[in-house]
Structures are given as C-alpha cells and as structure tokens.
Design a protein around this motif. Structure first.
Motif, mmCIF file in Angstrom:
data_model
loop_
_atom_site.group_PDB
_atom_site.id
_atom_site.type_symbol
_atom_site.label_atom_id
_atom_site.label_comp_id
_atom_site.label_asym_id
_atom_site.label_seq_id
_atom_site.Cartn_x
_atom_site.Cartn_y
_atom_site.Cartn_z
ATOM 1 N N ALA A 39 125.031 -0.337 -66.601
ATOM 2 C CA ALA A 39 125.971 -1.695 -66.538
ATOM 3 C C ALA A 39 126.654 -1.774 -68.047
ATOM 4 C CB ALA A 39 125.217 -2.767 -65.933
ATOM 5 N N ALA A 40 125.823 -1.817 -68.943
ATOM 6 C CA ALA A 40 125.861 -1.892 -70.418
ATOM 7 C C ALA A 40 127.047 -1.212 -70.818
ATOM 8 C CB ALA A 40 124.921 -2.011 -71.310
ATOM 9 N N ALA A 41 126.999 0.029 -70.374
ATOM 10 C CA ALA A 41 127.902 1.144 -70.917
ATOM 11 C C ALA A 41 129.176 0.489 -70.135
ATOM 12 C CB ALA A 41 127.602 2.467 -70.455
ATOM 13 N N GLN A 42 129.300 0.297 -68.864
ATOM 14 C CA GLN A 42 130.441 -0.245 -68.168
ATOM 15 C C GLN A 42 131.178 -1.333 -68.775
ATOM 16 O OE1 GLN A 42 129.808 -0.782 -63.999
ATOM 17 N NE2 GLN A 42 129.425 1.338 -63.487
ATOM 18 N N ALA A 43 130.413 -2.287 -69.163
ATOM 19 C CA ALA A 43 131.007 -3.471 -69.738
ATOM 20 C C ALA A 43 131.679 -3.295 -71.296
ATOM 21 C CB ALA A 43 129.919 -4.640 -70.033
ATOM 22 N N GLY A 44 131.009 -2.279 -71.944
ATOM 23 C CA GLY A 44 131.612 -1.843 -72.946
ATOM 24 C C GLY A 44 132.860 -1.061 -72.832
ATOM 25 N N ARG A 45 132.930 -0.333 -71.898
ATOM 26 C CA ARG A 45 134.000 0.603 -71.890
ATOM 27 C C ARG A 45 135.264 -0.462 -71.285
ATOM 28 N NH1 ARG A 45 134.650 5.868 -70.680
ATOM 29 N NH2 ARG A 45 132.727 6.276 -70.467
ATOM 30 N N LEU A 46 134.785 -1.455 -70.547
ATOM 31 C CA LEU A 46 135.972 -2.439 -70.065
ATOM 32 C C LEU A 46 136.567 -3.313 -71.321
ATOM 33 C CD1 LEU A 46 134.435 -3.622 -66.846
ATOM 34 C CD2 LEU A 46 136.535 -2.609 -67.188
ATOM 35 N N VAL A 47 135.580 -3.644 -72.044
ATOM 36 C CA VAL A 47 136.057 -4.442 -73.512
ATOM 37 C C VAL A 47 136.902 -3.511 -74.246
ATOM 38 C CG1 VAL A 47 135.026 -5.524 -75.551
ATOM 39 C CG2 VAL A 47 133.900 -6.118 -73.325
ATOM 40 N N THR A 48 136.308 -2.190 -74.594
ATOM 41 C CA THR A 48 137.093 -1.265 -75.541
ATOM 42 C C THR A 48 138.575 -1.263 -74.868
ATOM 43 O OG1 THR A 48 134.940 -0.188 -75.987
ATOM 44 C CG2 THR A 48 137.119 1.025 -76.321
ATOM 45 N N THR A 49 138.499 -1.008 -73.670
ATOM 46 C CA THR A 49 139.886 -0.889 -73.062
ATOM 47 C C THR A 49 140.734 -2.018 -72.906
ATOM 48 O OG1 THR A 49 138.899 0.790 -71.372
ATOM 49 C CG2 THR A 49 140.820 -0.032 -70.630
ATOM 50 N N ALA A 50 140.125 -3.082 -72.856
ATOM 51 C CA ALA A 50 141.128 -4.359 -72.748
ATOM 52 C C ALA A 50 141.485 -4.341 -74.410
ATOM 53 C CB ALA A 50 140.103 -5.579 -72.669
ATOM 54 N N VAL A 51 140.705 -4.028 -75.496
ATOM 55 C CA VAL A 51 141.095 -4.282 -76.975
ATOM 56 C C VAL A 51 142.214 -3.182 -77.107
ATOM 57 C CG1 VAL A 51 140.340 -3.910 -79.122
ATOM 58 C CG2 VAL A 51 139.107 -5.424 -77.594
ATOM 59 N N ILE A 52 141.924 -1.983 -76.924
ATOM 60 C CA ILE A 52 142.926 -0.873 -76.995
ATOM 61 C C ILE A 52 144.317 -1.228 -76.365
ATOM 62 C CG2 ILE A 52 143.635 1.445 -76.793
ATOM 63 C CD1 ILE A 52 140.571 1.880 -77.444
#
Length: 109
Positions: A39-52
């Motif tokens: 779940a932590a990796a998924q949340a990090g991936r979502l935030v990274t995708t939003a910023v990029i």
C-alpha cells in the motif's frame, strides 16, 4: 523585435502538441505496478505520477512563454497557456480514479 522562422515556430508548436499526448503514455507507464507492491508503494507511485503529470502539463505554457519573451507572440502564448490549463484540468488527480486504480488487481495476479 525579430520574428521566428517558420521552422522555429513549427518546432515549438509540434513539441507542445506532442507533449500533450506524451502525458497519457507517461501516466500509463508510471501506473504499472508489480505483483507484490504494498500500500505504501502504491501511494508513493500515485503521488509521483501526479507530480510528473502536473510538470508535463506545464510544458506548453512554458513554450508559449518562450515564444512571447523571444518573439513577442502574445497570441501563441495565450493559446499554449489555455492548452496547458486544459491539460492540468483533464489530468488532475481525482480520488475516485485513485481508488479504482488501487482496487484493480496487479497484472499477473
């Protein structure tokens, strides 16, 4: 103030339009996940995708600013700014979309 050559103008506009299509491809690539992702990796991936995605959506406005600052092309700046705002609105992260993505099974599961 000097005017850009047709080639310079065309290159900047082509980059701006192609970059708009690049956002969808980048999001798809960034949102692919491994089978054992937590779940932590998924949340990090979502935030990274939003910023990029937000950074890529700003590129047309920056190119428009370049056209304005170098050549005084105010109309091109406004059109590219509007394109950038439309991309920001279209690709803005939405909670429902994030929940749907998190609920999908990982490929190969």
């Amino acid at each position: 103030m000097w005017q850009p050559s047709r080639a310079q103008w065309s290159i900047i506009w082509t980059v701006a339009v192609l970059e708009a299509g690049l956002i969808a491809l980048a999001r798809r690539a960034l949102l692919t996940r491994a089978r054992a992702e937590g779940a932590a990796a998924q949340a990090g991936r979502l935030v990274t995708t939003a910023v990029i995605t937000a950074a890529l959506a700003e590129v047309p406005a920056i190119l428009g600013l370049v056209l304005f600052m170098l050549f005084g092309l105010r109309g091109d700046f406004y059109v590219l700014l509007a394109l950038s705002l439309a991309l920001e609105a279209f690709f803005f992260p939405r909670l429902d979309g994030w929940r749907a993505w998190a609920a999908e099974p990982a490929p190969g599961s």
